[in-house]
Design a protein around this motif. Structure first.
Motif: not given
Length: 314
Positions: A125-150
């Protein structure tokens, strides 16, 4: 000719904060974002008046979350009964942006993630930190997505640096309730050659393992037949896929400058959504001619998930 497009893609912006080796959207400066939020919403309304609700709208980029009107466009489309999905590098998903994103009507989100560590994902992806950002976003989304029906999923490209990781990535995703969508490496962008598998046998073996996982029920979005065709592509990228069905002639893609395409690999647009209604573009002479070209085309880009409509033995 289909009476209307079965799926519509809005490329909201070509701006991107990553520098992916396989992508050229960030080279040479972005296309002008001539269609503002009001214009994108009007295109959604045109489509609903033309074909009714219940169709799929895919929001892409560039990085679609960089488009200022992303959430407003989502909300407008969802309010008219359209199924809205998007693909993102997840760099813009933070704790502060989470609630507005989950509340905008988005129903499906694919997170680009090419492997299980930064050595793989940051490189591609040509960006240092890209993996960390994706994992952080997934953690946030997984914690909230069931209630959001996403519905969440991860999208990965089959390439040299993740061949041994991909089966584990699919199983890891399955354990979290995520679908995994695999893309063949398209030979474009500034450095795609650095990502191309150096060993055909390794690529074929990785895809064999993925096909076996899929056959056993692992939630891989690609069919076993499609994965088999991936194997053939990596053996010979110049192959013609005579019995693979391309559905790009039944889709419509609108770029940020308003130009419309049926196929992302077509050089010439079939119309300008900033000047002509989409229904006229769809039925126009340029679109009819392009559909005929697509019907005769058997290039490997048919294997991309956005184009793949099935396959016979080939």
């Amino acid at each position: 000719m289909a009476a209307f497009p079965e799926e519509v893609t809005f490329r909201l912006t070509s701006r991107c904060d990553f520098r992916c080796l396989h992508c050229d959207c960030w080279l040479g400066g972005p296309e002008p974002d001539r269609l503002g939020t009001a214009a994108w919403k009007d295109l959604v309304s045109q489509l609903v008046l033309w074909r009714g609700p219940g169709w799929r709208l895919h929001l892409t980029g560039g990085e679609p979350l960089l488009a200022p009107g992303f959430r407003e466009i989502c909300a407008h489309a969802a309010g008219l009964g359209v199924h809205v999905l998007a693909t993102t590098n997840a760099s813009r998903i933070t704790r502060g942006s989470l609630a507005p994103l989950l509340g905008c009507g988005l129903q499906q989100l694919w997170i680009s993630l090419d492997g299980l560590g930064p050595a793989t994902h940051d490189f591609s992806r040509g960006r240092p930190g890209a993996y960390a950002r994706a994992r952080e976003a997934l953690d946030l989304l997984l914690s909230a997505a069931p209630s959001a029906q996403l519905t969440l999923g991860i999208a990965a490209i089959v390439m040299e640096h993740n061949l041994e990781e991909l089966p584990a990535l699919a199983e890891w995703g399955a354990g979290l309730g995520l679908q995994v969508l695999l893309h063949p490496l398209v030979r474009c962008g500034p450095d795609w050659g650095r990502l191309w598998p150096r060993s055909t046998d390794r690529a074929v073996l990785a895809l064999e393992r993925l096909a076996a996982l899929r056959a056993r029920g692992c939630p891989i979005a690609n069919s076993v037949a499609q994965l088999r065709l991936f194997q053939r592509y990596y053996r010979d990228p110049e192959s013609r896929f005579l019995k693979a069905v391309c559905r790009s002639g039944r889709s419509l893609r609108v770029h940020p400058d308003g130009t419309c395409y049926l196929c992302d690999f077509g050089k010439d647009p079939v119309g300008d959504a900033g000047k002509v209604p989409l229904k006229r573009i769809w039925g126009g002479a340029a679109a009819r001619a392009r559909r005929e070209e697509i019907r005769r085309c058997h290039r490997a880009c048919v294997l991309n998930q956005c184009n793949f409509g099935g396959a016979g033995s080939s």
